[in-house]
Every structure is written in C-alpha cells, then in structure tokens.
Design a protein around this motif. Structure first.
Motif, PDB file in Angstrom:
ATOM      1  N   LEU A 102      -6.673 -35.133 -28.932  1.00  0.00           N
ATOM      2  CA  LEU A 102      -7.017 -33.966 -28.121  1.00  0.00           C
ATOM      3  C   LEU A 102      -8.062 -33.105 -28.809  1.00  0.00           C
ATOM      4  O   LEU A 102      -9.002 -32.623 -28.175  1.00  0.00           O
ATOM      5  CB  LEU A 102      -5.753 -33.138 -27.850  1.00  0.00           C
ATOM      6  N   GLN A 103      -7.901 -32.868 -30.122  1.00  0.00           N
ATOM      7  CA  GLN A 103      -8.842 -32.020 -30.848  1.00  0.00           C
ATOM      8  C   GLN A 103     -10.211 -32.674 -31.005  1.00  0.00           C
ATOM      9  O   GLN A 103     -11.222 -31.973 -31.083  1.00  0.00           O
ATOM     10  CB  GLN A 103      -8.253 -31.671 -32.221  1.00  0.00           C
ATOM     11  N   SER A 104     -10.208 -33.988 -31.064  1.00  0.00           N
ATOM     12  CA  SER A 104     -11.507 -34.681 -31.229  1.00  0.00           C
ATOM     13  C   SER A 104     -12.207 -34.888 -29.897  1.00  0.00           C
ATOM     14  O   SER A 104     -13.373 -35.287 -29.858  1.00  0.00           O
ATOM     15  CB  SER A 104     -11.287 -36.028 -31.912  1.00  0.00           C
ATOM     16  N   GLY A 105     -11.487 -34.658 -28.763  1.00  0.00           N
ATOM     17  CA  GLY A 105     -12.112 -34.794 -27.448  1.00  0.00           C
ATOM     18  C   GLY A 105     -12.295 -36.223 -26.997  1.00  0.00           C
ATOM     19  O   GLY A 105     -13.183 -36.513 -26.181  1.00  0.00           O
ATOM     20  N   THR A 106     -11.480 -37.140 -27.480  1.00  0.00           N
ATOM     21  CA  THR A 106     -11.632 -38.561 -27.125  1.00  0.00           C
ATOM     22  C   THR A 106     -10.723 -38.990 -25.989  1.00  0.00           C
ATOM     23  O   THR A 106     -10.708 -40.168 -25.621  1.00  0.00           O
ATOM     24  CB  THR A 106     -11.343 -39.430 -28.364  1.00  0.00           C
ATOM     25  N   ILE A 107      -9.943 -38.084 -25.440  1.00  0.00           N
ATOM     26  CA  ILE A 107      -9.016 -38.427 -24.364  1.00  0.00           C
ATOM     27  C   ILE A 107      -9.705 -38.213 -23.025  1.00  0.00           C
ATOM     28  O   ILE A 107     -10.328 -37.174 -22.784  1.00  0.00           O
ATOM     29  CB  ILE A 107      -7.739 -37.576 -24.458  1.00  0.00           C
ATOM     30  N   SER A 108      -9.572 -39.192 -22.147  1.00  0.00           N
ATOM     31  CA  SER A 108     -10.129 -39.071 -20.800  1.00  0.00           C
ATOM     32  C   SER A 108      -8.982 -38.851 -19.820  1.00  0.00           C
ATOM     33  O   SER A 108      -7.852 -39.291 -20.047  1.00  0.00           O
ATOM     34  CB  SER A 108     -10.894 -40.345 -20.420  1.00  0.00           C
ATOM     35  N   LEU A 109      -9.268 -38.182 -18.728  1.00  0.00           N
ATOM     36  CA  LEU A 109      -8.260 -37.854 -17.743  1.00  0.00           C
ATOM     37  C   LEU A 109      -8.350 -38.795 -16.547  1.00  0.00           C
ATOM     38  O   LEU A 109      -9.420 -39.354 -16.236  1.00  0.00           O
ATOM     39  CB  LEU A 109      -8.426 -36.399 -17.276  1.00  0.00           C
ATOM     40  N   ASP A 110      -7.212 -38.949 -15.853  1.00  0.00           N
ATOM     41  CA  ASP A 110      -7.148 -39.778 -14.640  1.00  0.00           C
ATOM     42  C   ASP A 110      -6.532 -38.922 -13.533  1.00  0.00           C
ATOM     43  O   ASP A 110      -5.353 -39.061 -13.206  1.00  0.00           O
ATOM     44  CB  ASP A 110      -6.300 -41.027 -14.919  1.00  0.00           C
ATOM     45  N   PRO A 111      -7.313 -37.994 -12.964  1.00  0.00           N
ATOM     46  CA  PRO A 111      -6.750 -37.094 -11.952  1.00  0.00           C
ATOM     47  C   PRO A 111      -6.444 -37.820 -10.648  1.00  0.00           C
ATOM     48  O   PRO A 111      -7.162 -38.748 -10.244  1.00  0.00           O
ATOM     49  CB  PRO A 111      -7.845 -36.048 -11.766  1.00  0.00           C
TER      50      PRO A 111
END
Length: 614
Positions: free
Chosen positions: A451-460
């Motif tokens: 989360l802190q590194s910004g590597t997570i993508s979302l699947d809305p």
C-alpha cells in the motif's frame, strides 16, 4: 494585718496600669489583628493586664484561699510576658519574611515548667529555699527554679531587644522611628526590673516591674496612633521595596504617604524630611500629576519629564489598592526611569537599515536551507522505497518456509501418521496457532508495504454496502458469542450500492470490526452504522464499540504502524499495531478517509468516508 495607705496607693496605680494595658490590647485585637506581630503583642498586653490586676489585689489585701494565692496567680502573667514579647520581636523581624517560620510553641515550655515548680513548691521546694515573706514583693529566698526563670526571662528580653535593634539598623529612615520607640519602651521596663532584682528599687517592699511594663504599654499606645505601629510594618521591606529599581509610593485613602522607597525619593526629588503619615502634597513636583491620576478608579499610566537636577523621562503608573472585600484602601504609585530606554529607542531607529539588510541576508539563507531540505526529502523518499522493497522481499522469504511448517503441522494431525497423545496434540496446536499468527503478521507487513509503495491495483465493481458490512460482522460472530457481546447493524438508506473494490472494502471493515470486538469487554456491544448522503456523494461507514476507549493525547499516534498506545494494553490484547495503519492506507486507496472519535473508558467510533459512485 490590714494593708497600709501606701499599699492601697500602689494597688490603685497597678489597677490603672492594668486597665491601660487591657484597653490597648482590645484596640489591637479589634483594629490591628491581621497585622504582623499583632497577635503576639495582644498576648503580651493581656499577660501584663493579668500581672497588674492580680498584683493589685494582693497589695489591696483582698482575701484568698491561702495567703500566697494572689502572688501565685501573678506568676501566670510574669512567665508569659517575656515569652510573648520575644514572639512579638520575632514576628517583626524574622517572621517578616513569610518563607521563614518559628515554632512559637517552644516558648511555652519554660513558663509551664516554672508554674509547676511554683505551685508544687510546698512538696518539692524548688521555687523557694525558705518560707516566703508575704509582706515584701522582693523574693530573697528564691530557689533554683526561681533564679532559672529570672535568668531565662532576662535572656528573652535581651534577645528581643537585640532583634529590634537589628531592625533599627536595617530599616529605612521612615520606619526607624517605630523600632527606636519600641527599644526605648521595653528598655525602660527591663531597666526597672533590673533595679528591683538588685534591691535598689525606691519601693523596696513592692515589685515595680509590672508597673514599668504597663507604662511600656502606654508607649505602645502612643506608637499605635503616632507612628501607626502594626499598620504599616513592612514585610521583608529591605528586600521587596528598598532594593527595587522602580520607585514606589503608597498612599492611604486620605492621600497620606504610607510608604516610599529610596528609588522614588531620588528619582522624584522628594524632600528629605518627608516622614510616614505626611500628606501627599509633600511629595513635591510629582504630586500635581499624581493627584489627577489617583482620582481614577482604574490604573493610569503616563510619562513625565523632571528637569530639577537633570533631564529625566519617568514612566508613572497609579493603581488602586483594594482589600479582600474589594474596598479601596489606598493607591500605589510606581515610577520608572525610562531615560535610558528613550535613548536606546533613538539608537534603534538609526540602526534600522542595518537590521533590514540582515533580514534580507537571513531570508536568502532560509531559501538556501529550504533547497537543501528538499534534496534531503528526495533522498529520504528513495530510502523509504528501498526499505519497502526490502520488507517485501524479506516477508516473502519468511512466508514460504512458514507455510511449509504450518502445512507439516496439519499433516502430523492426520490419522495416517498415528494418534497423538494429549500433550503432543496440545503442543502441535500451540505451534500451529503461533505459526498462523506469524503468517498473519507477515501478510499484514506485505500488505502495508504494498500500500505504501503504491503497487496495489484496484478492481472496482458494483458493491452492496450492507452485504459487505454483514460479512465483516459475521467473521466476529463466534468470538463475540464467547465474550457474550451484542452485535448491531444499521444502514440508511437501506440499499446503497457503490463502485468499489469489494475485497479491499471488506478487508478494511474486518480490521475495524476485529478491533471493536477485541477492545470491548465481556457483555459489551459493538456494531456498524452506515449513512449515505446522495447530495454530498458520500457514504459514511462507522464502526463503533462500548469498549475501553482512547485517551485524547494518544489519538495523533493512532494510525502509525507498529504503535501500541499503552504497553499494558499490548500485554492484555494481542496485536502488532498494523491494523489501523492498514485501515488508513486502504481508506485512502479507495479514495476516502478515516477519522476517529473516542471517550476514554466509554468506547470509540471509527468513521470511514467513501465516495458514492454508482
């Protein structure tokens, strides 16, 4: 044998002296009781009154239970008088400094012992060596207790005179007359007592000591009215007033000078013969300004210029003085020499340009320093990124063998590997439980790092908010049942569907609900409230509990990773301090925010605000 005419005359004078002492004592108690030294002087005068009255009754031949009855009662005043006068001298000198104290009860020990020796003399013979001669006031057959009391009493009187003399030497001129008058008064009484003890008294058959001390009481009355004794006695004046850099003048309600320090005398060119009680007009040129200022009920400040001896600028302020009942009792005039300050202000104006240039130079230095800080921040961000990558790598390396350990423990418990004993089964379950906890910690660390590194993508996708909230509460149903906790859920409006990553939303709520159950005591309650606002395009999901709550000073550290707010809670409640850090990062990842309200001892409310996108 009836008393002689001279005895009646002496008795009459003693009665008059006793009445004078009593009148002065009553006046002090009625009007000067709160002043420094007043209570000790009151006891001194009452003791003299007792001495005079009982001695007068003896010489008047008033019958008593026994021949020596009135003389024995006289000693109650005899032994108290020197002790009370020493207490008075101490309060005028040592006790003027309120930070110092004296155990006055010690002064009562010797009088008590002397009275015991006197009243038990028929059995022990400590006060008289031979039968008493009741026709004379002079005691020529005194025993050890008598002479010890004589020496002790004279010592106290001499010590009192020494204390007052030290006051004379330390006092300013305006108060010195008070102390000198006290010395003259008590010196006269003490000298008469010495004359009587030495046998040189003009009245050889009568003790003139109480009469002399009573005349001293008349002197105290004169001091009360002429020099306002006990009305204006200074409290540590040599420290608090005389050494002040500011000039200070105190006036009473009749505009009489009650106090003035040396600084005010020099600064305002006050006449040198000004004494306590003089009218304010005698202050000189400053009075014309002061009289208009003290007429105001509020503090007034002004500047005056004095050119009598030299050109001086003086800042003068007047303040009304009120007692504890808010009644006006006088005025305070404070004067300060600001000549040097005015000169410095002029120099300051001349150097204004120099300081302006220094300011520009400082501004340039700040800009350079800001640029250096920006470079340092970039370096810090790079280091943080390297740290996150390292944490992710290490966590992966730990999770792989840990999964193998947990899998092996599960296989050991299968029947094909044989039955385990109760102790073996307990040990395996403990190892498995600890391993799973460690795996959860590693998963949380990996999640937080991602989360802190910004590597997570979302699947809305379209998501029913009530369904996700119910799922999160159901995960705690078993644990809540064990603790007899009640679970609540409320939503308004009932159907809220938003575009959101359902798995991340559920993960966020699960952390909050888990904390709500964990920090709620047995028999408590927790739940979720959902409020949708179409106009603001917001959905607010609140997870609340009636648990232990959080102190206000701990709230700023609440969402920091690996933070346990209280070491005691860390031992009582399991956890790593990562849950709320994950909640904060997940809420921001989903485009929302999280806030908290808490009352220590009554519970907490964590509110996640999300965008309502259909």
């Amino acid at each position: 044998m009836p008393p002689s005419s001279s005895a009646y005359t002496y008795s009459t004078f003693l009665m008059i002296a006793g009445i004078a002492c009593l009148v002065v004592a009553i006046f002090i108690w009625q009007w000067r009781r709160a002043a420094t030294g007043a209570r000790a002087l009151f006891v001194f005068l009452i003791a003299l009154t007792w001495w005079d009255f009982t001695y007068a009754l003896f010489w008047a031949g008033v019958p008593g239970p026994r021949p020596s009855f009135w003389l024995d009662l006289t000693y109650l005043g005899v032994v108290i008088t020197p002790a009370a006068f020493l207490a008075f001298a101490l309060q005028l000198t040592i006790q003027a400094d309120r930070r110092r104290s004296f155990p006055y009860v010690v002064l009562a020990i010797e009088p008590a012992l002397v009275l015991v020796a006197l009243w038990t003399d028929p059995w022990y013979g400590l006060f008289f060596t031979q039968p008493r001669n009741l026709s004379r006031g002079m005691i020529s057959t005194g025993g050890p207790a008598f002479w010890v009391n004589v020496i002790y009493s004279y010592t106290l009187v001499l010590l009192s005179i020494g204390l007052i003399l030290s006051r004379v030497l330390r006092s300013s001129e305006i108060y010195r007359r008070q102390a000198i008058l006290l010395l003259v008064i008590i010196g006269f009484a003490w000298l008469n007592s010495v004359i009587f003890i030495s046998g040189l008294s003009p009245l050889p058959d009568a003790d003139n000591t109480p009469f002399a001390f009573s005349l001293a009481a008349i002197g105290f009355a004169f001091a009360l009215f002429r020099y306002r004794l006990l009305d204006v006695i200074p409290i540590a004046r040599d420290v608090l007033v005389d050494r002040m850099d500011d000039g200070l003048i105190v006036l009473d309600t009749q505009n009489r000078v009650i106090d003035i320090n040396p600084t005010a005398r020099n600064l305002l060119v006050v006449p040198t013969d000004l004494i306590l009680g003089d009218p304010g007009e005698r202050l000189g040129i400053v009075w014309h300004t002061a009289i208009g200022m003290i007429a105001s009920p509020i503090p007034i400040q002004t500047e005056i210029t004095i050119t009598t001896t030299s050109h001086r600028c003086v800042d003068m302020r007047t303040l009304p003085i009120q007692d504890r009942h808010q009644r006006l009792v006088g005025h305070l005039i404070v004067c300060r020499d600001i000549t040097e300050r005015r000169r410095l202000e002029e120099n300051l104006r001349k150097s204004e340009e120099k300081y302006r240039l220094l300011s520009l130079e400082l501004e340039q230095h700040v800009q350079e320093r800001t640029a250096e800080l920006q470079i340092a921040n970039l370096s810090l961000e790079k280091a943080l990124k390297v740290k996150n990558e390292f944490m992710a790598t290490m966590s992966h390396e730990l999770r792989t063998p840990l999964n193998g350990i947990i899998g092996g423990l599960e296989m050991i418990q299968m029947p094909r590997y044989g039955e385990l004993t109760a102790k073996q089964h307990s040990a395996v379950e403990m190892i498995e439980k600890s391993g799973k906890k460690l795996r959860d910690v590693i998963n949380d660390v990996l999640e937080l790092t991602a989360l802190q590194s910004g590597t997570i993508s979302l699947d809305p996708c379209p998501c029913a908010v009530d369904m996700v909230c119910t799922m999160a509460l159901e995960t705690m149903r078993s644990q809540a049942a064990q603790k007899h906790q009640q679970i609540h859920f409320a939503i308004s409006p009932e159907e809220i569907v938003i575009q959101i990553d359902e798995r991340r939303f559920y993960q966020l709520l699960k952390h909050l609900v888990s904390n709500a159950s964990k920090f709620t005591p047995d028999g408590g309650e927790f739940g979720i409230e959902v409020v949708g606002n179409r106009e603001a395009q917001q959905v607010m999901v609140t997870v609340w509990d009636r648990g232990i709550g959080i102190a206000a000073q701990d709230l700023p550290r609440l969402f920091q990773p690996f933070v346990q707010l209280d070491a005691r809670l860390a031992r009582q409640y399991e956890g790593t301090g990562l849950g709320l850090a994950l909640v904060k990062n997940l809420a921001e990842l989903l485009g929302g925010s999280v806030g908290v309200e808490s009352d220590l001892g009554h519970g907490s409310r964590f509110t996640v605000t999300l965008p309502w996108v259909e």
